[in-house]
Scaffold this motif. Structure first.
Motif, PDB file in Angstrom:
ATOM      1  N   GLU A 219      86.356  56.165  19.817  1.00  0.00           N
ATOM      2  CA  GLU A 219      87.667  56.102  19.167  1.00  0.00           C
ATOM      3  C   GLU A 219      88.704  56.018  20.278  1.00  0.00           C
TER       4      GLU A 219
ATOM      5  N   ARG B 212      90.587  64.339  15.278  1.00  0.00           N
ATOM      6  CA  ARG B 212      90.169  64.631  13.893  1.00  0.00           C
ATOM      7  C   ARG B 212      89.327  63.487  13.311  1.00  0.00           C
TER       8      ARG B 212
ATOM      9  N   ASP C 100      92.057  58.885  24.955  1.00  0.00           N
ATOM     10  CA  ASP C 100      93.487  58.829  24.606  1.00  0.00           C
ATOM     11  C   ASP C 100      94.338  58.806  25.858  1.00  0.00           C
TER      12      ASP C 100
HETATM   13  C1  LIG Z   1      99.377  57.983  15.660  1.00  0.00           C
HETATM   14  S1  LIG Z   1      98.354  58.730  16.889  1.00  0.00           S
HETATM   15  C2  LIG Z   1      96.748  58.587  16.115  1.00  0.00           C
HETATM   16  C3  LIG Z   1      95.759  59.561  16.691  1.00  0.00           C
HETATM   17  C4  LIG Z   1      94.424  59.640  15.949  1.00  0.00           C
HETATM   18  N1  LIG Z   1      93.755  58.345  15.915  1.00  0.00           N
HETATM   19  C5  LIG Z   1      94.631  60.190  14.563  1.00  0.00           C
HETATM   20  O1  LIG Z   1      94.621  59.418  13.599  1.00  0.00           O
HETATM   21  O2  LIG Z   1      94.899  61.394  14.453  1.00  0.00           O
HETATM   22  C6  LIG Z   1      98.285  57.461  18.142  1.00  0.00           C
HETATM   23  C7  LIG Z   1      97.486  57.890  19.369  1.00  0.00           C
HETATM   24  O3  LIG Z   1      97.216  56.724  20.138  1.00  0.00           O
HETATM   25  C8  LIG Z   1      97.399  57.035  21.494  1.00  0.00           C
HETATM   26  N2  LIG Z   1      97.723  55.765  22.181  1.00  0.00           N
HETATM   27  C9  LIG Z   1      98.792  54.974  21.966  1.00  0.00           C
HETATM   28  N3  LIG Z   1      98.743  53.903  22.766  1.00  0.00           N
HETATM   29  C10 LIG Z   1      97.602  54.016  23.510  1.00  0.00           C
HETATM   30  C11 LIG Z   1      97.004  53.225  24.528  1.00  0.00           C
HETATM   31  N4  LIG Z   1      97.560  52.072  24.937  1.00  0.00           N
HETATM   32  N5  LIG Z   1      95.824  53.638  25.054  1.00  0.00           N
HETATM   33  C12 LIG Z   1      95.251  54.800  24.648  1.00  0.00           C
HETATM   34  N6  LIG Z   1      95.780  55.610  23.692  1.00  0.00           N
HETATM   35  C13 LIG Z   1      96.953  55.206  23.118  1.00  0.00           C
HETATM   36  C14 LIG Z   1      98.521  58.063  21.520  1.00  0.00           C
HETATM   37  O4  LIG Z   1      98.533  58.843  22.710  1.00  0.00           O
HETATM   38  C15 LIG Z   1      98.227  58.879  20.269  1.00  0.00           C
HETATM   39  O5  LIG Z   1      97.417  59.986  20.540  1.00  0.00           O
END
Ligand SMILES: C[S@@+](CC[C@H](N)C(=O)[O-])C[C@H]1O[C@@H](n2cnc3c(N)ncnc32)[C@H](O)[C@@H]1O
Length: 213
Positions: free
Chosen positions: A54, A61, A77
């Motif tokens: 993921e 979660r 992440d």
């Molecule tokens: C809206 S949250 C969703 C987190 C998780 N998938 C959930 O549904 O609970 C977006 C996540 O994507 C990560 N993120 C955003 N851009 C990213 C990138 N270019 N590479 C890695 N992670 C990224 C952020 O740090 C954040 O934790």
């Protein structure tokens, strides 16, 4: 690190603990989310299984849910604070700090990639680089799951989960994402667009599953 990655990382580092608490049990009330994740798991398993990542796992979660469904999954992440929460809550799973594109995962290593609301902070013109990176790290026949809010707006977010932050969030077109995935040599096998069903959703939500050609 480019500016948008830095601002996104800072924003999620700031909200990590409160985001995680708020969404911790959210899946239990999200019939469609669980349906999509269940279907995705079956597709990966029917194709022979294997390692799944993921990317943009936040507090883990979704990673944990997919693990419970039977996938061999780890999380990556951008935000070290998010990774810290994920490691604390789900110590039986592996979580790493990393960013897309440019993931530190070897070519062809994965049977699946999940990007659950994590491509939404990437400027639209940069998405092809991310899809190319996903294609690189996946084995032929592997499955990609992408979730995002539908629309064409860019929202500048200045307050979230009780904190002042500054980052952009892009709503996306399922048709355009399908086109970009095709250009990256993925075939979309399923598109679900559902209506906003909860108080804090104001737009349709899209879930695309694609297979690496
Ligand atoms: C809206 S949250 C969703 C987190 C998780 N998938 C959930 O549904 O609970 C977006 C996540 O994507 C990560 N993120 C955003 N851009 C990213 C990138 N270019 N590479 C890695 N992670 C990224 C952020 O740090 C954040 O934790």
């Amino acid at each position: 690190m480019t500016d948008y990655l830095q601002t996104t990382r800072t924003a999620y580092d700031t909200v990590a603990a409160d985001y995680a608490e708020l969404l911790r049990d959210h899946l239990a009330g999200s019939t469609w989310d669980r349906a999509v994740l269940g279907a995705y798991t079956e597709l990966v398993q029917a194709a022979g299984g294997g390692r799944v990542a993921e990317i943009g796992c936040g507090p883990g979660r979704i990673t944990e849910h997919l693990h419970r469904l039977g996938l061999d999954i780890h999380g990556v992440d951008l935000s070290p604070e998010m990774v810290a929460v994920a490691r604390k809550w789900y110590p039986h799973l592996d979580f790493h700090v990393g960013e897309m594109p440019g993931l530190s995962i070897e070519d062809g290593a994965l049977a699946g990639v999940v990007a659950w609301y994590s491509i939404i902070h990437t400027p639209r013109e940069r998405l092809p680089e991310i899809f190319a990176d996903f294609h690189r790290i996946m084995a032929p026949g592997g499955h990609l799951l992408v979730a995002f809010q539908v629309g064409d707006e860019v929202r500048h977010i200045e307050h979230a989960y009780g904190h002042d932050i500054s980052c952009d969030a892009y709503r996306l077109s399922p048709e355009k994402i399908t086109e970009q995935l095709g250009e990256a040599k993925f075939s979309v096998v399923s598109t679900l667009v559902r209506e906003p069903s909860e108080e804090f959703e104001s737009t349709q939500q899209a879930y695309l599953i694609a297979r690496k050609q």
